[in-house]
Scaffold this active site. Structure first.
Site, mmCIF file in Angstrom:
data_model
loop_
_atom_site.group_PDB
_atom_site.id
_atom_site.type_symbol
_atom_site.label_atom_id
_atom_site.label_comp_id
_atom_site.label_asym_id
_atom_site.label_seq_id
_atom_site.Cartn_x
_atom_site.Cartn_y
_atom_site.Cartn_z
ATOM 1 N N SER A 101 31.069 -10.741 -28.564
ATOM 2 C CA SER A 101 31.708 -9.727 -27.735
ATOM 3 C C SER A 101 30.963 -8.415 -27.899
ATOM 4 C CB SER A 101 33.176 -9.554 -28.126
ATOM 5 O OG SER A 101 33.823 -8.628 -27.276
ATOM 6 N N HIS A 105 29.461 2.111 -25.079
ATOM 7 C CA HIS A 105 29.941 3.374 -24.525
ATOM 8 C C HIS A 105 28.821 4.410 -24.649
ATOM 9 C CE1 HIS A 105 34.116 2.126 -24.064
ATOM 10 N NE2 HIS A 105 34.113 1.663 -25.294
ATOM 11 N N HIS A 115 30.739 -4.191 -20.697
ATOM 12 C CA HIS A 115 31.380 -5.177 -21.576
ATOM 13 C C HIS A 115 30.813 -6.552 -21.284
ATOM 14 C CE1 HIS A 115 34.535 -8.418 -21.540
ATOM 15 N NE2 HIS A 115 34.558 -8.098 -22.821
#
Length: 311
Positions: A101, A105, A115
């Site tokens: 995962s 940012h 993402h």
């Protein structure tokens, strides 16, 4: 036999999936460090119920205000509700889950947040055949929209899926648009991408290949965008709007995101589960962008249902 006691479940090669995912994490970190110039911290952790992972974090650096790339491989005696919601017949089975995962940012508000997640599940019962499936996807969350960025990102997503069938991209794009949607705000989180889950047909080789292709296409989908935009000028106004829109990211992750819910429901490591949160966020009461502004354009031109490849 518990699922972690074997490396083969039917035609599913668990060891091959794990090897790919750990390599993917390392490759992504190397490319992001080369761009940013900073170095990720690496935090290995274990889980009392079984398994563990490696959380890699870069904070307050040159390009990225926060970047997280995590690998986890966990086991449990009971599949959490978030993982069996679409398959209630699997509730109560033992399981293992592994995945990578990533959330990035950037510091510059002109560069979008992004993402990625790719994951693999096995659910097993003592007297019934084991069940496996893949899931994942990637999505882009701009603060100041750019048509070129949107087209490039979606074209690369399509390129990842087309070798496996022409129908995958339109299906998974639509799934992404439905999934990354804040119902309480009646607005999408960003401009989407692709999302899929419960993929286990026609066979393991096909599904594993598709998941690998999604993972392998992330860097070419995102890095050209952030390379193009992270040096653009910005001021306090843009940073304020970035912090405001980041609030939507937090709301989605804490209210709707299945990965976050799975981690919390399965007794996962909280710091690793929440490493996707942006470091600076603002909420404002009933705030509206100025009409005709670049901030208003995000809502009118980008946070809408659109086929970016027809633009």
């Amino acid at each position: 036999m518990r699922v972690e006691d074997t490396q083969l479940v039917g035609d599913a090669d668990i060891a091959a999936v794990q090897q790919y995912l750990t390599q993917l994490q390392s490759q992504m970190i190397a490319r992001l460090e080369a761009l940013d110039g900073g170095r990720f911290s690496r935090d290995a952790w274990s889980r009392d119920q079984g398994g563990g992972g490696i959380s890699c974090i870069l904070e307050n650096s040159t390009v990225f205000e926060r970047a997280g790339v995590g690998f986890s491989h966990v086991f449990g005696d009971h599949l959490p509700p978030s993982a069996s919601a679409a398959r209630p017949e699997l509730a109560g089975r033992s399981f293992q889950a592994m995945g990578v995962s990533l959330v990035l940012h950037p510091r510059n508000p002109r560069a979008p947040t992004v993402h990625l997640n790719v994951r693999f599940f096995v659910a097993q019962h003592q007297t019934e055949p084991a069940v496996w499936w893949f899931g994942g996807g990637m999505d882009l969350t701009p603060y100041y929209g750019d048509v070129q960025d949107a087209q490039h990102f979606h074209q690369t997503c399509k390129d990842a899926l087309t070798p496996f069938g022409a129908d995958y991209y339109p299906q998974y794009k639509a799934w992404c648009d439905r999934y990354f949607y804040l119902k309480h705000r009646a607005e999408p989180r960003g401009i989407g991408g692709i999302f899929f889950d419960d993929l286990n047909t026609p066979d393991f080789a096909h599904c594993f290949g598709l998941m690998r292709s999604v993972g392998d296409h992330f860097i070419p989908a995102y890095l050209p965008i952030v390379e193009r935009r992270h040096l653009l000028p910005y001021g306090e106004r843009e940073r304020d709007f970035q912090a405001y829109r980041r609030g939507r990211y937090v709301e989605f992750n804490l209210v709707y995101d299945r990965g976050t819910l799975f981690g919390l429901q399965s007794g996962g490591r909280t710091e690793s589960i929440l490493m996707s949160m942006p470091p600076v966020v603002h909420w404002r009461y009933q705030w509206q962008p100025e009409a005709g502004s670049a901030e208003a354009q995000l809502y009118s031109e980008f946070l809408i249902a659109k086929d970016w490849l027809l633009e």
